[in-house]
Each structure stands twice: as C-alpha cells, then as structure tokens.
Design a protein around this motif. Sequence first.
Motif, PDB file in Angstrom:
ATOM      1  N   TYR A 102       0.865  -1.115  -0.059  1.00  0.00           N
ATOM      2  CA  TYR A 102      -0.047   0.175   0.172  1.00  0.00           C
ATOM      3  C   TYR A 102       0.826   1.207  -0.070  1.00  0.00           C
ATOM      4  O   TYR A 102       1.545   1.324   0.919  1.00  0.00           O
ATOM      5  CB  TYR A 102      -1.006   0.157   1.177  1.00  0.00           C
ATOM      6  N   ASN A 105      -0.184   8.571   0.393  1.00  0.00           N
ATOM      7  CA  ASN A 105       0.007   9.988  -0.152  1.00  0.00           C
ATOM      8  C   ASN A 105       1.275  10.572  -0.159  1.00  0.00           C
ATOM      9  O   ASN A 105       1.706  11.238  -0.925  1.00  0.00           O
ATOM     10  CB  ASN A 105      -1.156  10.617   0.331  1.00  0.00           C
ATOM     11  N   ASP A 419       7.089   4.381   8.224  1.00  0.00           N
ATOM     12  CA  ASP A 419       6.390   5.546   8.580  1.00  0.00           C
ATOM     13  C   ASP A 419       7.145   6.446   9.539  1.00  0.00           C
ATOM     14  O   ASP A 419       8.344   6.118  10.273  1.00  0.00           O
ATOM     15  CB  ASP A 419       4.837   5.265   9.164  1.00  0.00           C
ATOM     16  N   ASN A 423       1.385   4.755  13.861  1.00  0.00           N
ATOM     17  CA  ASN A 423       0.236   5.348  13.609  1.00  0.00           C
ATOM     18  C   ASN A 423      -0.724   4.313  13.871  1.00  0.00           C
ATOM     19  O   ASN A 423      -0.420   3.000  14.037  1.00  0.00           O
ATOM     20  CB  ASN A 423       0.132   5.989  12.241  1.00  0.00           C
ATOM     21  N   ASP A 472      13.564   7.228   3.194  1.00  0.00           N
ATOM     22  CA  ASP A 472      12.718   6.377   2.619  1.00  0.00           C
ATOM     23  C   ASP A 472      13.360   5.833   1.470  1.00  0.00           C
ATOM     24  O   ASP A 472      13.340   4.451   1.177  1.00  0.00           O
ATOM     25  CB  ASP A 472      11.668   6.988   1.936  1.00  0.00           C
ATOM     26  N   SER A 597      -4.453  12.035   7.967  1.00  0.00           N
ATOM     27  CA  SER A 597      -4.668  11.490   9.206  1.00  0.00           C
ATOM     28  C   SER A 597      -3.290  11.706  10.047  1.00  0.00           C
ATOM     29  O   SER A 597      -3.381  11.362  11.112  1.00  0.00           O
ATOM     30  CB  SER A 597      -4.782   9.759   9.164  1.00  0.00           C
TER      31      SER A 597
HETATM   32  N1  LIG Z   1     -13.395   9.693   4.459  1.00  0.00           N
HETATM   33  C1  LIG Z   1     -12.582  10.301   3.674  1.00  0.00           C
HETATM   34  N2  LIG Z   1     -11.440   9.481   3.644  1.00  0.00           N
HETATM   35  C2  LIG Z   1     -10.275   9.955   3.053  1.00  0.00           C
HETATM   36  C3  LIG Z   1     -10.252  11.071   2.185  1.00  0.00           C
HETATM   37  C4  LIG Z   1     -11.418  11.820   2.491  1.00  0.00           C
HETATM   38  O1  LIG Z   1     -11.461  13.092   1.868  1.00  0.00           O
HETATM   39  N3  LIG Z   1     -12.555  11.649   3.201  1.00  0.00           N
HETATM   40  N4  LIG Z   1      -9.244  11.555   1.694  1.00  0.00           N
HETATM   41  C5  LIG Z   1      -8.423  10.552   0.904  1.00  0.00           C
HETATM   42  C6  LIG Z   1      -7.341  11.077   0.307  1.00  0.00           C
HETATM   43  S1  LIG Z   1      -7.515  12.382  -0.808  1.00  0.00           S
HETATM   44  C7  LIG Z   1      -5.955  10.414   0.608  1.00  0.00           C
HETATM   45  S2  LIG Z   1      -4.742  10.960  -0.077  1.00  0.00           S
HETATM   46  C8  LIG Z   1      -6.124   9.659   1.636  1.00  0.00           C
HETATM   47  C9  LIG Z   1      -4.287   9.699   2.631  1.00  0.00           C
HETATM   48  O2  LIG Z   1      -4.333   8.488   3.181  1.00  0.00           O
HETATM   49  P1  LIG Z   1      -2.935   7.794   3.388  1.00  0.00           P
HETATM   50  O3  LIG Z   1      -1.842   8.152   2.585  1.00  0.00           O
HETATM   51  O4  LIG Z   1      -3.094   6.353   3.766  1.00  0.00           O
HETATM   52  O5  LIG Z   1      -2.858   8.364   4.770  1.00  0.00           O
HETATM   53  P2  LIG Z   1      -2.146   9.916   5.259  1.00  0.00           P
HETATM   54  O6  LIG Z   1      -3.188  10.106   6.465  1.00  0.00           O
HETATM   55  O7  LIG Z   1      -1.654  10.912   4.377  1.00  0.00           O
HETATM   56  O8  LIG Z   1      -0.905   9.157   6.221  1.00  0.00           O
HETATM   57  C10 LIG Z   1       0.242   9.211   5.607  1.00  0.00           C
HETATM   58  C11 LIG Z   1       1.230   8.700   6.752  1.00  0.00           C
HETATM   59  O9  LIG Z   1       2.507   8.878   6.280  1.00  0.00           O
HETATM   60  C12 LIG Z   1       3.332   9.212   7.254  1.00  0.00           C
HETATM   61  N5  LIG Z   1       4.277  10.040   6.638  1.00  0.00           N
HETATM   62  C13 LIG Z   1       4.745  11.214   6.413  1.00  0.00           C
HETATM   63  N6  LIG Z   1       5.787  11.651   5.747  1.00  0.00           N
HETATM   64  C14 LIG Z   1       6.421  10.414   5.528  1.00  0.00           C
HETATM   65  C15 LIG Z   1       7.488  10.318   4.753  1.00  0.00           C
HETATM   66  O10 LIG Z   1       8.114  11.131   4.376  1.00  0.00           O
HETATM   67  N7  LIG Z   1       7.783   8.879   4.990  1.00  0.00           N
HETATM   68  C16 LIG Z   1       7.202   7.923   5.495  1.00  0.00           C
HETATM   69  N8  LIG Z   1       7.766   6.668   5.413  1.00  0.00           N
HETATM   70  N9  LIG Z   1       6.004   8.461   6.061  1.00  0.00           N
HETATM   71  C17 LIG Z   1       5.768   9.531   6.177  1.00  0.00           C
HETATM   72  C18 LIG Z   1       2.508   9.896   8.309  1.00  0.00           C
HETATM   73  O11 LIG Z   1       3.137   9.986   9.616  1.00  0.00           O
HETATM   74  C19 LIG Z   1       1.299   9.241   8.091  1.00  0.00           C
HETATM   75  O12 LIG Z   1       1.237   8.237   9.130  1.00  0.00           O
HETATM   76  O13 LIG Z   1      -6.923   9.695   2.552  1.00  0.00           O
HETATM   77  C20 LIG Z   1      -8.091   9.384   1.775  1.00  0.00           C
HETATM   78  N10 LIG Z   1      -9.252   9.173   2.698  1.00  0.00           N
END
Ligand SMILES: Nc1nc2c(c(=O)[nH]1)N[C@H]1C(S)=C(S)[C@@H](COP(=O)(O)OP(=O)(O)OC[C@H]3O[C@@H](n4cnc5c(=O)[nH]c(N)nc54)[C@H](O)[C@@H]3O)O[C@H]1N2
Length: 710
Positions: A102, A105, A419, A423, A472, A597
């Motif tokens: 997975y 973002n 990460d 989390n 990373d 998040s």
């Molecule tokens: N209900 C609902 N759900 C949604 C959305 C919504 O509008 N409504 N939006 C959606 C969208 S657009 C998106 S993009 C997704 C996001 O979904 P995800 O990408 O799964 O989650 P994020 O919350 O962005 O979590 C990013 C994680 O990466 C970690 N992180 C940050 N920077 C780095 C790094 O440089 N390296 C590493 N290894 N880790 C890092 C952070 O600590 C965090 O734990 O959520 C989606 N989910």
Amino acid sequence: MPVHHRTCTLCDALCRLRIDHDDDGTIRRVAGAPDDPWSQGHICPKGVAIQDLHTDPDRLRTPLLRTPDGFVPIGWDEALARAAEGLAAVRRAHGRDAVGVYIGNPNAHHAGNLLGVVLLLQVLGTRARFSAQSVDNLPHLYAALHVFGHQLLFGVPDVDRTDHVLILGANPWASNGGGLSSGDVRKRLTGVQARGGRLVVVDPRRTETAAIADRHHFLRPGTDALLMLAMLHVLVAEDRIDDGPWRAWCTGVDEVCALARRFPPERVADATGLSADTIRTLARELSDAPRATIYARIGVCTQRFGGLSAWLVHVLHAVTGNLDREGGLMFPRPAIDTIALTRWLGARGHVTPGASRVSDLPGFADELPLATLADEITTPGAGQVRGLITLAGNPALSAPDGPRLQAALDTLDFHVAVDLYLNETAARAHLVLPAASPLQRPHYPLGLASIAVRTVASWSEPMLPLDGGRDDFDILADLAAGLAAAERRHGWRLLVDGVHRVGIRRVVDLLLRAGPHGRWRGGGLDLATLAASAHTVDLGPPEPSFPARLATPDRRAHLAPAPLVADVARLEAALDAGELAPPLVLIGRRDLRSNNSWMHNSPRLLKGRDRCTLLVHPDDAARYGVVDGQEAELASRAGRLRVPVEVSDTVRPGVVSLPHGWGHDHDGVRLSVAATRPGVSANDVTDHTFVDALTGTAALSGLPVTLAPV
Ligand SMILES: Nc1nc2c(c(=O)[nH]1)N[C@H]1C(S)=C(S)[C@@H](COP(=O)(O)OP(=O)(O)OC[C@H]3O[C@@H](n4cnc5c(=O)[nH]c(N)nc54)[C@H](O)[C@@H]3O)O[C@H]1N2
Ligand SMILES: Nc1nc2c(c(=O)[nH]1)N[C@H]1C(S)=C(S)[C@@H](COP(=O)(O)OP(=O)(O)OC[C@H]3O[C@@H](n4cnc5c(=O)[nH]c(N)nc54)[C@H](O)[C@@H]3O)O[C@H]1N2
Ligand code: SF4
Ligand SMILES: [Mo]
C-alpha cells in the motif's frame, strides 16, 4: 544566524521555507521565503509545524519489532534482515502475489520515495498493489487516459491567466490547492477577481473558498456529472460550441453533444438542487468569459460518478475553447518531464477489467482499488494477501470502512510499515521501519512539479543529520535488495544495489539534464544550478502543447470515449430511480491545520477549537432532534460512530459534513498529543461497497447516512 531554504513537502503548494537555526541545528524560526519568486513568502500553519514534526519525541527513531510484550526497539541490520525473511517466507508459502503493498499519499511528495517504490514494486512483482490514488484522484487519471491517452495528462487550471474559475469540489482555502500546485493559491485566485474575473464555487458546503467567491451554489453531493451534462446541453442548445483550432485535434464532439441533448437543465434541476436558470447561467458564464477554467478536485473524484465528472470537465473545457489554451486547462511540461518519462517507460496507464479477485471493480495502472484491500486479505484462494508493506500511509484511518480493514490487517501473517510514527496502521504491523523527517532528507518535487501553474524546479538539501531513522529511498532500496537476495534473484539484487549507489541526487541530475530545460537540450538546468539557488527556479508559464503531446495512437483528444459514454447509462438509471437524493448524506471536509490522518501530534496545530465535529444544517438538527455541542450518532450501512454536532447553515440541508483522518484512540498507537483529542474516524461509517463502479474509486462523499441523538 545560519539560514536554510527548502521546499515544504507537506502539501501540494510547494512553498519555499526559510528556516533560521543555530549552528547546532536548533531551529529558531520557520517562515515563508519572501524573496521566493514562486511562493513569495507564503507559508501556512503546517509549514511552521514542520519544526514540531522534527522535534516530536513520538517520531520514531528506531525500528520496532512486535513481540508478545509489545514493540521493542531493534537495530537496522536486524530489522532489514527480518523484513526480507518475513516477506520471502510469505511468498515461499503462498506465492508471489501473497505480499501486497500500500503506497500512501506522502510518497507523491518525494522523488526518493517515487524512485524507491518503483524499485520495490519491480522486485515484488505482485498483483496486490494498492495506493491512496483510489481514494483520491483516480477518476482524473482514468479520464486523462481515455481522453488524452496518458493517465498523467490531466491538466492544471491556468488560474494566473484566466478570467473565470468554476470551482467544483475543491476548497483551496483549507487545502492550499490540491492538484493545483501554486504556492500561495489564495493570492492566485483572488488575483482572478482583482483582474476583473470571476470565481464561482459549486459545493454542498459554503466553504471558506465559497465565502470569498463571487457566487456559491449548494449542489447536492454526487450530482456534478448531471450538472455538467446539463451545462453542455445549454451550450449545444444555444449554439455556443466554440469553433476554434481545438476541433482539428478533438474527436467525438458530435457524439458527446448528442448525448447531452438528453439532459436539459429542467431534467436535472431537482436532483442537483440547482435551478434550471442557475445551470444556464453557469454554462453561459463559462462560454462568455474570454478565458475560463474549471478547477475540479476531490469532491468530484471520491463520489459514485467520479469518472464521468472528471471526463466532463475536459469536455466543457474543449467545447468552450479552453482546452490547452492560456487561461484554460493547461498541460505543464516540468523540468523533469514525468509524462514523457512514464510514456517512454510504457506507463501511460491501462484499465484491467476483472483484476480484482473479490469484486467487479477494475484495476487501473496495475493497482487494485483500496476499497477491496480488506477482502483481498480475508478471502481465501490463490492470490490471497497474507503479507503487506505499508509505505507512508495510514489505511486504517484513510480507507473506506476502516474497522473492516483494521480487522483484516490484524489477520496478516507479516506486515511491515514504513512511517514517521506508530500510527493506527503501523501499530498493527509486525515490524515498523522509521523514515527520516522531512528536514533530514534531500528533496526534489518530482510528482508535484507536473501539476504546478508555472514551470518550477527546486532542490532542497538535508538540513539536519539523521537521528535513528533513514531516508525512505534507502529503506525502499534495502527492502527490495533484501527480498531479492532472500529469493536468490541475484540479477535483481545487483540492479537494485546499482541504482541505490547511483542515488537520488545523480538520478535527479540526469533527469534534469535530459529534460526540456536541461543542459543536454540547450537549456541551462542541472542539479548544480538548482542547488546553487536558495529559491525556487521559475521557468515561466506552461505553453500550449497539443496535439503534439497527445498520447493517443491517433494523436487526437477523444471527447467521447466508449467506456465513459457507456457509463452515462448508470448515471441516468440512478437519476430515474431517485437514488441521487437520499434524505441525508455525508460529505468530508479539510482543515488548514490538519493533513489527512497526520500532523495531529503537533501541539500548535492541535490547539484551538475542536475540528472533528459533524456539521448539521439547522433544519436537519430539528428534524433529527440533535443539538449543537452535543453528541449524536451517525450511522450508515457499514457502521456507526458518535460525534459532537455543530449546527451550521454552511451545509446544504440533507448534508452533514465530517472531516476524515481522526480517531487516534487505537491501542498501541504512539501519538501522545493527538491522543488527548482523538476525534472519530469518518471512515468508521464509509462503505467499501459504495464506489464509482467505473473507476474503482471509493465514494467517500455522498454516502447515505442516518442521524440520531445519543
Ligand atoms: N473519508 C475520507 N477519507 C479519505 C479522504 C477524504 O476526503 N475523506 N481523503 C483521501 C485522500 S485524498 C488521501 S490522499 C488519503 C490519504 O491516505 P494515506 O496516504 O493512507 O494517509 P495519510 O493520512 O496521508 O498518512 C500518511 C502517513 O505517512 C506518514 N508520513 C509522512 N511523511 C512521510 C515520509 O516522508 N515517509 C514515510 N515513510 N512516512 C511518512 C505519516 O506519518 C502518516 O502516518 O486519505 C483518503 N481518505
Ligand atoms: N490542510 C490540508 N490540506 C490538504 C489536505 C489536508 O488534509 N489538509 N489534504 C491534501 C490532499 S491528500 C488532497 S487530495 C487535497 C484535496 O484538496 P480539495 O479537493 O480542495 O479538498 P477539500 O478541502 O476536502 O475540498 C473538497 C470539497 O468538495 C466538496 N464536496 C464534497 N462532495 C462533493 C460533491 O459531490 N460535489 C461537489 N461539487 N463538491 C463536493 C466538499 O464540501 C469540499 O468543500 O488537499 C491536500 N491539502
Ligand atoms: S501551504 Fe503546503 S507547502 Fe505551503 S507551507 Fe503549508 S503545508 Fe507547506
Ligand atoms: Mo489526497
């Protein structure tokens, strides 16, 4: 006092930061860089909080291994060896596809992650690939592939040179321009008004953006495609189809116009909640403005008709003469031309019907929809996902039907999370590998420069030394090399090690030199010139590039691609069945001080009023008997949650709004600040079966819900 300049990696805006610090690296001040030609001093509260992210005691600084007594710190050599063994063991026992991945973002924000992910995916060769794309902009990629022949040719609204912006399903005042990298997006949008142009917002909520717009219309969620078909109807009926040069390189105009004839404004007025007159006005404005563009973002993507909506945005740009034209929708060619590069690598994108083992949803660009991940883990049979790598993501909170996915994650044989934090997802892993903080790594905005309103490039050196975590790129390359070695695939191991040794610096340098502004192509650009500049290098506005850059076999933009035309029947069926107007639906919302998040562990961002509240219109509050400031129960087919109500007429009647990314009260999570105000996760009620069936995108918006007092 020493000063460090770097580009912020926390959102799409690419602000240049100025960080004043002591000789020992202690940060004194984080501010916008006033002399930066791109962001011109802009910074938001998150940019300032990059300091909190770095100094946060909860940020992981050592790999963690799950034991019966909880997580214990281990060294990197042991962690990487265990990762390789664990992943290889799952594949030995259950086959190559049994290890899934997975991609979250933040990977899109770092060149090192993008390159590292490519290496890891090559070695994994798994069908079980998932990413945040299918809860985000997949409809735009899908439409771009079908209309222009390449998934990344989705275009950027040229807000700097336009006279009219229709904003559909985006709230740049909170989100700083998702998919519209622009430094200070507010300045660029109010600049349209200052030039005498107009901003019109169509959104189920009167957002912060709507508040400054010239007009706002409350749309019923999920009906954008109907609205745009009716707008096209008006343009056809009033003989307003533009006669410009675009006609020479577009096909399907007559077909899509004929289709729109079925959607007079009167037919869609009730469903959209907009009067026929309003729809006519929206269409006429788009056609009358000398230059006009539509900025359509997540609100039009994560809904049941996201693919259709993304497609119709292109059609409306075309028929008003605003496609690939200054002030319309432009197709940037950044200093590292990711579109040319991915085209050369054969990654234009493709749809794979029947890719999923567990649903009818298609695969896209070799990925499966995130909405199917839980079932891919729990459904037995060949290809069942038994091992997982989660990279910079938090699907436990970000994916639809979170609790269902959390339960599935808990059944995995082996799960590695990479990460910054423990989390809600990493807390369920067997092994957690800590990534370096943004200030500890080099940075080139490889992905985001291709969605920027100007051609910009920048380089950022690491400001601070590593303190236990690793970049990373190094983690991903070592995971890939370790797995290749464990599986005795020595050729792969050599290749990965080779690319790893070349390193991100030299890769970026080579790509810059070979790019459209590069040293090898008569321009001056290479890594040295970028690194010598404290600021963003501005290479000018995007230029028209069609039909030369169209990636379809016939070099034409296809305005009536068969799968999209066919999907109109699904929309029409939903309209005729009255499915588009349930009594109460849920939408999301973003806040300037939050980032999906994460960033909730920053004290300066978390302080202030509670942001995880459910907005309820006064009429609905009365109807359902819920009271401002008190908890209510929000329920859907998939789940239920309790949340404080905020009565507000900023939402449309029949619509409630809850931000996502909260719910930091899970066992084992190490986010001590966030835990003081955990909030609830909107994805406790979103439904993995509520999707855009065409593209496989989760419909997180427009979900039918019920509301009751507690
Ligand atoms: N209900 C609902 N759900 C949604 C959305 C919504 O509008 N409504 N939006 C959606 C969208 S657009 C998106 S993009 C997704 C996001 O979904 P995800 O990408 O799964 O989650 P994020 O919350 O962005 O979590 C990013 C994680 O990466 C970690 N992180 C940050 N920077 C780095 C790094 O440089 N390296 C590493 N290894 N880790 C890092 C952070 O600590 C965090 O734990 O959520 C989606 N989910
Ligand atoms: N501060 C902050 N900035 C962020 C993020 C963050 O979490 N916080 N996340 C980043 C990410 S990953 C992304 S993808 C971008 C997203 O950037 P945006 O797309 O600007 O995201 P939102 O602010 O959620 O705005 C979406 C809007 O769509 C509206 N909407 C909901 N349903 C519908 C519908 O059916 N039709 C229409 N027309 N509108 C609808 C909502 O009311 C909301 O105002 O933001 C990025 N920037
Ligand atoms: S707007 Fe985005 S890029 Fe700019 S400082 Fe804020 S988080 Fe960073
Ligand atoms: Mo996103």
